[in-house]
Design an enzyme around this catalytic site. Structure first.
Site, PDB file in Angstrom:
ATOM      1  CE1 TYR A 144     -24.296 -15.424  43.760  1.00 41.40           C
ATOM      2  CE2 TYR A 144     -24.049 -14.072  41.800  1.00 41.40           C
ATOM      3  CZ  TYR A 144     -23.491 -14.719  42.875  1.00 41.40           C
ATOM      4  OH  TYR A 144     -22.137 -14.671  43.073  1.00 41.40           O
ATOM      5  CE  LYS A 148     -22.068 -12.360  46.317  1.00 36.85           C
ATOM      6  NZ  LYS A 148     -21.434 -13.229  47.367  1.00 36.85           N
TER       7      LYS A 148
HETATM    8  P1  NAD Z   1     -19.082 -22.344  45.313  1.00 34.41           P
HETATM    9  O1  NAD Z   1     -20.501 -22.735  45.061  1.00 34.41           O
HETATM   10  O2  NAD Z   1     -18.026 -23.206  44.732  1.00 34.41           O
HETATM   11  O3  NAD Z   1     -18.816 -22.186  46.867  1.00 34.41           O
HETATM   12  C1  NAD Z   1     -19.787 -21.701  47.757  1.00 34.41           C
HETATM   13  C2  NAD Z   1     -19.693 -22.510  49.044  1.00 34.41           C
HETATM   14  O4  NAD Z   1     -20.689 -22.007  49.951  1.00 34.41           O
HETATM   15  C3  NAD Z   1     -20.002 -24.017  48.843  1.00 34.41           C
HETATM   16  O5  NAD Z   1     -18.981 -24.818  49.388  1.00 34.41           O
HETATM   17  C4  NAD Z   1     -21.317 -24.209  49.593  1.00 34.41           C
HETATM   18  O6  NAD Z   1     -21.437 -25.500  50.185  1.00 34.41           O
HETATM   19  C5  NAD Z   1     -21.220 -23.110  50.648  1.00 34.41           C
HETATM   20  N1  NAD Z   1     -22.539 -22.775  51.167  1.00 34.41           N
HETATM   21  C6  NAD Z   1     -23.671 -22.487  50.470  1.00 34.41           C
HETATM   22  N2  NAD Z   1     -24.694 -22.287  51.299  1.00 34.41           N
HETATM   23  C7  NAD Z   1     -24.207 -22.442  52.564  1.00 34.41           C
HETATM   24  C8  NAD Z   1     -24.809 -22.376  53.864  1.00 34.41           C
HETATM   25  N3  NAD Z   1     -26.110 -22.116  54.026  1.00 34.41           N
HETATM   26  N4  NAD Z   1     -24.018 -22.574  54.935  1.00 34.41           N
HETATM   27  C9  NAD Z   1     -22.700 -22.860  54.785  1.00 34.41           C
HETATM   28  N5  NAD Z   1     -22.089 -22.961  53.590  1.00 34.41           N
HETATM   29  C10 NAD Z   1     -22.844 -22.753  52.491  1.00 34.41           C
HETATM   30  O7  NAD Z   1     -18.972 -20.836  44.766  1.00 34.41           O
HETATM   31  P2  NAD Z   1     -17.677 -19.994  44.360  1.00 34.41           P
HETATM   32  O8  NAD Z   1     -17.678 -19.842  42.884  1.00 34.41           O
HETATM   33  O9  NAD Z   1     -16.476 -20.521  45.058  1.00 34.41           O
HETATM   34  O10 NAD Z   1     -18.067 -18.568  44.948  1.00 34.41           O
HETATM   35  C11 NAD Z   1     -17.583 -18.136  46.201  1.00 34.41           C
HETATM   36  C12 NAD Z   1     -18.051 -16.707  46.441  1.00 34.41           C
HETATM   37  O11 NAD Z   1     -17.570 -15.868  45.376  1.00 34.41           O
HETATM   38  C13 NAD Z   1     -19.564 -16.532  46.472  1.00 34.41           C
HETATM   39  O12 NAD Z   1     -19.891 -15.597  47.479  1.00 34.41           O
HETATM   40  C14 NAD Z   1     -19.874 -15.918  45.109  1.00 34.41           C
HETATM   41  O13 NAD Z   1     -21.024 -15.104  45.186  1.00 34.41           O
HETATM   42  C15 NAD Z   1     -18.627 -15.088  44.864  1.00 34.41           C
HETATM   43  N6  NAD Z   1     -18.328 -14.823  43.450  1.00 34.41           N
HETATM   44  C16 NAD Z   1     -18.069 -15.844  42.597  1.00 34.41           C
HETATM   45  C17 NAD Z   1     -17.753 -15.569  41.270  1.00 34.41           C
HETATM   46  C18 NAD Z   1     -17.420 -16.675  40.303  1.00 34.41           C
HETATM   47  O14 NAD Z   1     -17.167 -16.380  39.125  1.00 34.41           O
HETATM   48  N7  NAD Z   1     -17.395 -17.935  40.721  1.00 34.41           N
HETATM   49  C19 NAD Z   1     -17.712 -14.244  40.815  1.00 34.41           C
HETATM   50  C20 NAD Z   1     -17.984 -13.224  41.721  1.00 34.41           C
HETATM   51  C21 NAD Z   1     -18.285 -13.518  43.043  1.00 34.41           C
END
Ligand code: NAD
Length: 345
Positions: A144, A148
């Site tokens: 992952y 990223k």
């Molecule tokens: P999440 O899984 O809740 O949301 C991700 C969304 O992306 C989901 O709604 C999913 O349906 C959508 N998605 C996935 N594949 C897709 C595709 N092929 N086409 C269209 N939509 C698609 O995750 P989150 O925790 O809300 O994370 C959001 C962002 O933040 C991500 O980029 C993640 O890498 C980044 N991030 C999260 C954290 C954390 O602690 N949660 C920390 C650092 C970075």
């Protein structure tokens, strides 16, 4: 369904707008008067001022129908880190991000704000007050994170004042808050199975946990400050709560807030890391015979037992970022939002 968004500058699209962070972002954008087009592969929800488009971000034609006449795009979609599917991460985070950039440029989008991650520089050893100029991890902690890193590079390299296409990346760390399907539910599940009794190491390691509304605030500030003559173009920004906390204190506050016992017994870091390493080697040796995906990995031990907190001074300087919600308030709001996970429930 065709996008019907109000004329004017306050229009945007949120790719991944059905997810945890994405939905909080959409709600705040609507409060701030934006018309929002959500593009997501998953679930819809009803919200005035929002149009929904279900589709895969790897599908350029589907994206183009949404991005037409949209000056600003937020990209916060990703497969869940827990899925551990290398080819899916590659397809969505790397190839899909290239597709988004192509579609944005073809549709005339002016600004792209990517949700990256502070873990792009984490290799399993201590990071104290890390700044954005730390090099990308040579050995990322998982597939992952590997994708990223590639994703962030692709987005930042695409920034072009000449083409009128500006990009910026936000690097949050440890996002938590209401409706998070990961951190609190997994923590409670582990506690219910009696597995949250131990602290790895002496418990003094500091980590950033960032309230989701603060992460949202950072994204919107970045979008609004991203201009051809601003410092933000093509740069990455850490967004944190700016209150690093002992990893195990944070876990304890959430657990105790929900009526569970805090972990109490210390295990030496080197011992736990060594056991995780042995297990991992064992799974490698057994792989030809049986496929096991251990959850107790050396990197998980490192995440729980090392310092990893980041400076957000660049975001303060370039976009006036200050976290609006303190950690204490954020934990209280988060705990209150999970009544169904309380011990008595
Ligand atoms: P999440 O899984 O809740 O949301 C991700 C969304 O992306 C989901 O709604 C999913 O349906 C959508 N998605 C996935 N594949 C897709 C595709 N092929 N086409 C269209 N939509 C698609 O995750 P989150 O925790 O809300 O994370 C959001 C962002 O933040 C991500 O980029 C993640 O890498 C980044 N991030 C999260 C954290 C954390 O602690 N949660 C920390 C650092 C970075």
């Amino acid at each position: 369904m065709a996008t019907r968004i109000r004329p004017g500058n306050k229009r945007c699209a949120v790719i991944g707008g059905s997810g945890f962070l994405g939905r909080h972002l959409v709600e705040r954008l609507v409060q701030k008067g934006y018309s929002v087009a959500v593009f997501d592969i998953a679930q819809r929800y009803e919200l005035p001022g929002v149009t929904f488009h279900q589709g895969d971000l790897c599908d350029k034609q589907a994206l183009l129908t949404v991005l037409k006449d949209v000056p600003l795009v937020f990209h916060c979609a990703s497969p869940s880190p827990a899925c551990d599917d290398r080819s899916l991460f590659q397809k969505v985070n790397v190839e899909g991000t290239r597709t988004i950039i192509d579609a944005c440029q073809e549709a005339g989008v002016q600004k792209l704000v990517l949700t990256s991650s502070a873990s792009v520089v984490f290799e399993g050893t201590d990071i104290k007050n890390g700044k954005e100029d730390l090099p990308y991890a040579k050995k990322p902690i998982d597939y992952y994170t590997e994708t990223k890193i590639q994703q962030e590079k692709i987005v930042l390299e695409a920034c072009s004042k000449e083409k009128g296409f500006l990009t910026v990346a936000i690097r949050p760390h440890g996002i938590f808050g209401p409706r998070d399907p990961q951190l609190v539910p997994i923590l409670v599940d582990t506690a219910r199975r009696g597995k949250m009794k131990f602290i790895i190491g002496d418990g003094s390691n500091l980590v950033d946990f960032t309230y989701v509304e603060n992460v949202v605030h950072g994204h919107i500030l970045a979008a609004e400050h991203l201009k051809a003559d601003s410092a933000l173009c093509g740069k990455a920004y850490h967004i944190t709560n700016d209150e690093p906390i002992r990893f195990w204190d944070f876990m304890s506050q959430v657990l105790v807030g929900l009526g569970y016992s805090a972990p109490r017994y210390h295990l030496p870091y080197a011992l736990v890391y060594g056991i995780a390493m042995l297990l991992w080697l064992l799974t490698l040796l057994l792989r030809p015979l049986v496929s096991i995906k251990p959850t107790f990995t050396p990197m998980r031990v490192a995440l729980a037992g090392t310092h990893h907190y980041y400076s957000c001074s660049r975001a303060k300087r370039d976009m006036g970022y200050e976290p609006p919600v303190s950690l204490k308030e954020a934990v209280a709001r988060t705990v209150a939002s999970y009544p169904h996970l309380r011990r008595e429930a």
